[in-house]
Design a protein around this motif. Structure first.
Motif, PDB file in Angstrom:
ATOM      1  N   GLU A  81      19.450 -19.166 -87.696  1.00 58.67           N
ATOM      2  CA  GLU A  81      18.406 -19.559 -86.737  1.00 58.67           C
ATOM      3  C   GLU A  81      17.907 -18.352 -85.945  1.00 58.67           C
ATOM      4  O   GLU A  81      16.705 -18.177 -85.755  1.00 58.67           O
ATOM      5  N   ALA A  82      18.824 -17.501 -85.486  1.00 57.56           N
ATOM      6  CA  ALA A  82      18.417 -16.293 -84.751  1.00 57.56           C
ATOM      7  C   ALA A  82      17.645 -15.349 -85.674  1.00 57.56           C
ATOM      8  O   ALA A  82      16.649 -14.734 -85.265  1.00 57.56           O
ATOM      9  N   ASN A  83      18.092 -15.252 -86.919  1.00 53.56           N
ATOM     10  CA  ASN A  83      17.399 -14.407 -87.889  1.00 53.56           C
ATOM     11  C   ASN A  83      15.975 -14.905 -88.112  1.00 53.56           C
ATOM     12  O   ASN A  83      15.030 -14.111 -88.151  1.00 53.56           O
ATOM     13  N   LEU A  84      15.811 -16.220 -88.263  1.00 55.65           N
ATOM     14  CA  LEU A  84      14.476 -16.791 -88.467  1.00 55.65           C
ATOM     15  C   LEU A  84      13.581 -16.550 -87.258  1.00 55.65           C
ATOM     16  O   LEU A  84      12.406 -16.192 -87.417  1.00 55.65           O
ATOM     17  N   ARG A  85      14.123 -16.725 -86.048  1.00 54.81           N
ATOM     18  CA  ARG A  85      13.321 -16.476 -84.850  1.00 54.81           C
ATOM     19  C   ARG A  85      12.850 -15.025 -84.822  1.00 54.81           C
ATOM     20  O   ARG A  85      11.695 -14.739 -84.515  1.00 54.81           O
ATOM     21  N   ALA A  86      13.747 -14.108 -85.164  1.00 55.31           N
ATOM     22  CA  ALA A  86      13.399 -12.689 -85.158  1.00 55.31           C
ATOM     23  C   ALA A  86      12.366 -12.380 -86.239  1.00 55.31           C
ATOM     24  O   ALA A  86      11.424 -11.613 -86.007  1.00 55.31           O
ATOM     25  N   LEU A  87      12.517 -12.962 -87.420  1.00 50.92           N
ATOM     26  CA  LEU A  87      11.564 -12.717 -88.502  1.00 50.92           C
ATOM     27  C   LEU A  87      10.188 -13.304 -88.195  1.00 50.92           C
ATOM     28  O   LEU A  87       9.165 -12.672 -88.470  1.00 50.92           O
ATOM     29  N   VAL A  88      10.160 -14.494 -87.626  1.00 54.19           N
ATOM     30  CA  VAL A  88       8.882 -15.107 -87.273  1.00 54.19           C
ATOM     31  C   VAL A  88       8.191 -14.256 -86.206  1.00 54.19           C
ATOM     32  O   VAL A  88       6.995 -13.980 -86.290  1.00 54.19           O
ATOM     33  N   ALA A  89       8.952 -13.788 -85.219  1.00 56.05           N
ATOM     34  CA  ALA A  89       8.381 -12.987 -84.139  1.00 56.05           C
ATOM     35  C   ALA A  89       7.862 -11.644 -84.631  1.00 56.05           C
ATOM     36  O   ALA A  89       6.939 -11.077 -84.045  1.00 56.05           O
ATOM     37  N   THR A  90       8.438 -11.124 -85.712  1.00 54.71           N
ATOM     38  CA  THR A  90       8.053  -9.803 -86.210  1.00 54.71           C
ATOM     39  C   THR A  90       7.211  -9.882 -87.481  1.00 54.71           C
ATOM     40  O   THR A  90       6.951  -8.856 -88.109  1.00 54.71           O
ATOM     41  N   GLY A  91       6.804 -11.080 -87.870  1.00 52.20           N
ATOM     42  CA  GLY A  91       5.978 -11.229 -89.062  1.00 52.20           C
ATOM     43  C   GLY A  91       6.706 -10.890 -90.342  1.00 52.20           C
ATOM     44  O   GLY A  91       6.096 -10.487 -91.322  1.00 52.20           O
ATOM     45  N   GLY A  92       8.031 -11.017 -90.350  1.00 50.84           N
ATOM     46  CA  GLY A  92       8.807 -10.756 -91.555  1.00 50.84           C
ATOM     47  C   GLY A  92       9.287  -9.325 -91.700  1.00 50.84           C
ATOM     48  O   GLY A  92       9.892  -8.977 -92.713  1.00 50.84           O
ATOM     49  N   ASN A  93       9.055  -8.484 -90.697  1.00 48.84           N
ATOM     50  CA  ASN A  93       9.481  -7.084 -90.746  1.00 48.84           C
ATOM     51  C   ASN A  93      10.982  -7.023 -90.459  1.00 48.84           C
ATOM     52  O   ASN A  93      11.421  -7.257 -89.332  1.00 48.84           O
ATOM     53  N   VAL A  94      11.772  -6.710 -91.478  1.00 51.63           N
ATOM     54  CA  VAL A  94      13.231  -6.719 -91.349  1.00 51.63           C
ATOM     55  C   VAL A  94      13.703  -5.686 -90.332  1.00 51.63           C
ATOM     56  O   VAL A  94      14.583  -5.966 -89.513  1.00 51.63           O
TER      57      VAL A  94
END
Length: 105
Positions: A81-94
């Motif tokens: 869930e935290a990973n998804l929030r971070a990915l959504v916030a960054t447009g998928g930029n790992v």
């Protein structure tokens, strides 16, 4: 031009210069037009390679960022869930997501 003197040929006045480097003929606007025609709109291959699939907003984030989620898990970030929030916030930029998960953003 003197032959054998190490000089390069100079085109006649008014003639377009010859360019042995085809990469210098790169036309960014042409590439953008091609991406737009493919449905990528400049978003890179991720946007254009869907082959007419649903737009990114219609795809759930877990599916849209499946490859990035896998990368984050491989790096030891196991909170999906935290990973998804971070990915959504960054447009998928790992890389940006990792910084965000470390509290850098």
């Amino acid at each position: 031009v003197v032959a054998g003197a190490g000089n390069t040929a100079v085109p006649p006045v008014g003639a377009p210069p010859s360019n042995p480097n085809p990469a210098s003929n790169f036309n960014a606007s042409m590439v953008q037009a091609m991406l737009g025609a493919m449905g990528g709109g400049g978003g890179g291959m991720a946007g254009g390679a869907t082959g007419g699939a649903a737009p990114p907003a219609a795809v759930p984030p877990a599916e849209r960022y499946a490859a990035q989620l896998s990368q984050l898990c491989d790096m030891g970030f196991l909170d999906t869930e935290a990973n998804l929030r971070a990915l959504v916030a960054t447009g998928g930029n790992v890389n940006a997501a990792v910084e965000r998960l470390f509290g850098g953003a």
